[in-house]
Design a protein around this motif. Structure first.
Motif, PDB file in Angstrom:
ATOM      1  N   THR A  57     -39.168  72.596  31.988  1.00 34.45           N
ATOM      2  CA  THR A  57     -38.629  71.691  30.974  1.00 34.45           C
ATOM      3  C   THR A  57     -39.771  70.989  30.249  1.00 34.45           C
ATOM      4  OG1 THR A  57     -37.385  69.641  30.649  1.00 34.45           O
ATOM      5  CG2 THR A  57     -38.380  69.946  32.794  1.00 34.45           C
TER       6      THR A  57
ATOM      7  N   PRO B 122     -42.187  66.830  31.282  1.00 35.49           N
ATOM      8  CA  PRO B 122     -41.961  66.739  32.715  1.00 35.49           C
ATOM      9  C   PRO B 122     -42.214  65.312  33.215  1.00 35.49           C
ATOM     10  CG  PRO B 122     -43.903  68.087  32.214  1.00 35.49           C
ATOM     11  CD  PRO B 122     -43.217  67.817  30.938  1.00 35.49           C
TER      12      PRO B 122
ATOM     13  N   ASP C 297     -37.173  60.956  32.122  1.00 36.10           N
ATOM     14  CA  ASP C 297     -35.760  60.935  32.486  1.00 36.10           C
ATOM     15  C   ASP C 297     -35.006  62.131  31.885  1.00 36.10           C
ATOM     16  OD1 ASP C 297     -33.251  59.202  33.298  1.00 36.10           O
ATOM     17  OD2 ASP C 297     -32.896  59.971  31.273  1.00 36.10           O
ATOM     18  N   GLU C 298     -34.222  62.797  32.725  1.00 36.94           N
ATOM     19  CA  GLU C 298     -33.559  64.043  32.325  1.00 36.94           C
ATOM     20  C   GLU C 298     -32.652  63.891  31.109  1.00 36.94           C
ATOM     21  OE1 GLU C 298     -31.038  66.674  34.954  1.00 36.94           O
ATOM     22  OE2 GLU C 298     -32.753  66.245  36.272  1.00 36.94           O
ATOM     23  N   GLN C 299     -31.910  62.789  31.121  1.00 39.43           N
ATOM     24  CA  GLN C 299     -30.959  62.537  30.039  1.00 39.43           C
ATOM     25  C   GLN C 299     -31.696  62.358  28.703  1.00 39.43           C
ATOM     26  OE1 GLN C 299     -28.620  59.192  31.235  1.00 39.43           O
ATOM     27  NE2 GLN C 299     -27.039  59.588  29.685  1.00 39.43           N
TER      28      GLN C 299
ATOM     29  N   VAL D 216     -34.692  63.531  28.017  1.00 38.49           N
ATOM     30  CA  VAL D 216     -35.299  64.814  27.639  1.00 38.49           C
ATOM     31  C   VAL D 216     -34.262  65.662  26.899  1.00 38.49           C
ATOM     32  CG1 VAL D 216     -36.238  66.988  28.505  1.00 38.49           C
ATOM     33  CG2 VAL D 216     -37.025  64.828  29.480  1.00 38.49           C
ATOM     34  N   GLU D 217     -33.023  65.632  27.392  1.00 34.22           N
ATOM     35  CA  GLU D 217     -31.971  66.397  26.732  1.00 34.22           C
ATOM     36  C   GLU D 217     -31.732  65.854  25.322  1.00 34.22           C
ATOM     37  OE1 GLU D 217     -28.533  67.123  29.311  1.00 34.22           O
ATOM     38  OE2 GLU D 217     -27.463  67.571  27.426  1.00 34.22           O
ATOM     39  N   TYR D 218     -31.739  64.533  25.212  1.00 35.76           N
ATOM     40  CA  TYR D 218     -31.586  63.916  23.898  1.00 35.76           C
ATOM     41  C   TYR D 218     -32.690  64.398  22.947  1.00 35.76           C
ATOM     42  CZ  TYR D 218     -31.422  60.521  20.145  1.00 35.76           C
ATOM     43  OH  TYR D 218     -31.352  59.955  18.904  1.00 35.76           O
TER      44      TYR D 218
ATOM     45  N   ASN E 167     -39.503  77.633  27.270  1.00 37.47           N
ATOM     46  CA  ASN E 167     -39.987  76.995  28.497  1.00 37.47           C
ATOM     47  C   ASN E 167     -40.353  78.040  29.551  1.00 37.47           C
ATOM     48  OD1 ASN E 167     -39.712  74.497  27.391  1.00 37.47           O
ATOM     49  ND2 ASN E 167     -37.674  74.126  28.272  1.00 37.47           N
TER      50      ASN E 167
ATOM     51  N   GLU F 231     -38.372  54.777  27.872  1.00 38.78           N
ATOM     52  CA  GLU F 231     -38.039  54.138  29.143  1.00 38.78           C
ATOM     53  C   GLU F 231     -38.868  52.859  29.175  1.00 38.78           C
ATOM     54  OE1 GLU F 231     -37.361  57.012  32.715  1.00 38.78           O
ATOM     55  OE2 GLU F 231     -39.085  57.796  31.607  1.00 38.78           O
TER      56      GLU F 231
ATOM     57  N   LYS G 221     -33.255  52.729  29.536  1.00 42.49           N
ATOM     58  CA  LYS G 221     -33.383  53.926  28.710  1.00 42.49           C
ATOM     59  C   LYS G 221     -32.934  53.593  27.294  1.00 42.49           C
ATOM     60  CE  LYS G 221     -31.640  56.841  32.396  1.00 42.49           C
ATOM     61  NZ  LYS G 221     -30.609  57.838  32.701  1.00 42.49           N
TER      62      LYS G 221
END
Lengths: 404, 404
Positions: free
Chosen positions: B203, B206, B209-211, B213-215, B229, B362, B367
């Motif tokens: 991803t 790295p 925060d996952e959320q 990163v998706e944003y 990736n 962050e 967030k």
């Protein structure tokens, strides 16, 4: 009623002005008019040196065809002319073919390299919007590269202009104004940059008044332009040029050679089987080709000789625009089966820009230089815009920076 | 009185802020201060991706050293550091040498290519003003070239960003905003242009925060950015790259590869014989080197471990600026023979820009994304300017386009 199909090839000064005149002078019932051009815009070739130097944005030079031509009256086809077949009354395009009853060829000029090795591969030209903005970006890229290399390369900052005619001189004038900006932008000392005009003749601007030529050279030299006259370009390489001067071969490091020493008529004309003289069609006095009744040639592809001197008139925008009037009248005359006009150029003079606020001019038999000549140039450019697209086009694209 | 000579190497975030603090905190009678830097300007490394994409002019990123540093209090020497000789208390420069009593090393980072062939020769980096504006011009040049070639080259319009960390993502965000302008400027269809982020990990960003990163990925993808990736760059050529994905080698045509996957501390530090860990000096808690009493290291060349996790703090501007405060205090303490402070980073969070008006953050355990995060970023940048050069610097260089 059997409507005639009038096809105009090219939206340069000649083709564009002919289309603009015809849409006014012909009733839609009388004829169908098609204008074929590669791009959806017309551009002012005489401003390209400013776009190339980066002193004027090319959007100012571009004129959308639709801003001038009413697509209800003239069909605009975006395509590239590949070949003309006058016997078949047809034009072959990249994406098809088109039939005509009357054809107007206004396909302009292309670069002539006279077989000098490397010009085609490594030199830049100032012939259209694409190569003008490429040259602008190439200059920027070289200046930007300079401080990124451990071994500093003079070749990045030496700019050679091959040819001291109008194009070469006008480009040098703009470039001289642009260089200080480029130096500031990329933290380069102005003294490190060289602009060199290389001319084969003993003087630049051959044929121009001697006094004015001296004025031009002084103006450019005071802004750092160098002249190498009596020098012939022998080869253009990726990062140098080879030239001959006084029988000796010299090499000069440069990654930027601008070839401004040769143009010729679009070679499509010659390839299509028209009778040509040095690539151009020596037109009859009504602007038609000698061998075809229904084909007119206009602008850079047409050759007209001065009856008194026997020498050809130069391929200028001024003459192309005047020819458009005659051609439009004669196309109308042919539809109405009336007598055609003869074309007589009305030479108002020549103005050569030397960068913003400076120029030299021979107009109406008078010599002008400096601010006055520069104003004349802008006014003459503005007059064309007014003629082509009226007040709205003038306001949109005109040059009003007389005091700037 | 025997005045001490304090020498600061580099005018990056750390060196510049230290110099600014010291000129306030020390009386000219107490010490002589010299700041050595290659250029006469400081630049905000965290804004370079905008200069490189062409969305912000580099003049906004440059801060003249003299605008912040009073040359009556701090001597500014424009020179390049070649080597440090801590045993001799001397620094070798390109044009001479200088002796110090106290040294502050703030020499920043350089690109690490991990031996991947061709990166050094063909890839672009975003590390200083020179290479940022070179990349901007290279993009322009490729777009300008596109229509000048008979055979259209996709490699001119494919842009590969090697590395999906902060730099790669932030650059992609700016580029996504810039491409429509470039397309307009050079008459190119937007759909023909590809921006590709190539990341070795599964991803991008790295550790983030996952959320969020998706944003970020959604925001970039909606503007045409592609992600590859789990792919490793194997070779960078002049007009293509070779990468490995799922054990297979693939080739992608591109003339523009931006290497944003590796930086290391300036190698001068290692070469000068300091004890290093991965190229960095693991400093004592007072920011001095373990082996020399009179040498401080700051910013990207300094290694500080989080006592709790045992992992090194990332080399950010935020931490360098905080270190400057400690270093300036400790230099003063050493002159006054007082006790030195310990450095404790105060991590306020991380904000990653995604182009104008979009970002993820962050901060203070919260967030944030979108406009709010983008505002936070600009405010944080502005706070630095205020801290470094007061209100006048903030007004000159600050970012106030919160609603733009």
């Amino acid at each position: 009623m059997n409507k005639k199909h009038i096809v105009i090839l090219g939206a340069g000064y000649g083709g564009m002005m002919t289309a603009a005149k015809l849409q006014k002078n012909l009733h839609p019932n009388e004829a169908e008019i098609t204008l074929i051009n590669k791009n959806d815009y017309h551009y002012q070739t005489t401003w390209l040196h400013e776009n190339a130097a980066g002193t004027l944005h090319h959007d100012r030079t571009k004129i959308k065809i639709k801003d001038v031509i009413d697509s209800n009256k003239v069909k605009i086809v975006l395509d590239e002319v590949k070949c003309i077949k006058p016997e078949e009354k047809a034009v072959k395009l990249q994406n098809g073919a088109i039939h005509y009853d009357t054809l107007i060829i206004g396909l302009g000029f292309e670069t002539a390299t006279f077989g000098i090795p490397g010009i085609k591969e490594h030199a830049f030209t100032i012939g259209n919007i694409n190569n003008a903005r490429l040259l602008r970006e190439h200059l920027d890229f070289n200046f930007a590269s300079y401080h990124n290399e451990l071994e500093k390369k003079n070749a990045r900052l030496n700019i050679v202009i091959g040819g001291g005619g109008f194009t070469g001189i006008e480009f040098a004038g703009e470039l001289a104004n642009r260089i200080p900006q480029l130096c500031e932008e990329y933290d380069i000392e102005k003294a490190q940059v060289r602009i060199i005009i290389m001319e084969g003749a003993a003087t630049v601007l051959p044929g121009f008044d001697e006094q004015l030529v001296e004025y031009a050279m002084n103006s450019l030299e005071s802004r750092g332009v160098e002249f190498i006259n009596g020098a012939l370009l022998r080869e253009c390489k990726k990062d140098s040029i080879v030239y001959e001067k006084d029988g000796k071969l010299c090499e000069l490091p440069t990654m930027t050679t601008i070839w401004a020493a040769g143009v010729r008529a679009n070679s499509i004309v010659e390839k299509s089987g028209f009778e040509t003289n040095g690539g151009k069609v020596e037109v009859r006095c009504d602007m038609r080709t000698p061998d075809f009744e229904d084909v007119f040639v206009i602008g850079d592809c047409a050759l007209i000789k001065n009856q008194e001197t026997g020498r050809a008139y130069p391929p200028t925008a001024q003459i192309a625009i005047q020819q458009a009037e005659t051609v439009a009248n004669n196309v109308k005359a042919s539809i109405h089966q009336e007598e055609m006009d003869s074309f007589t150029p009305n030479l108002q003079g020549t103005i050569t820009s030397l960068g913003n606020n400076d120029a030299i001019a021979e107009v109406f038999g008078r010599k002008l230089f400096g601010w006055k000549a520069s104003c004349m140039k802008k006014m003459s450019d503005n007059r064309y815009l007014l003629k082509l697209g009226g007040l709205s086009l003038l306001m949109k694209k005109g040059k009003f920076n007389f005091f700037y």
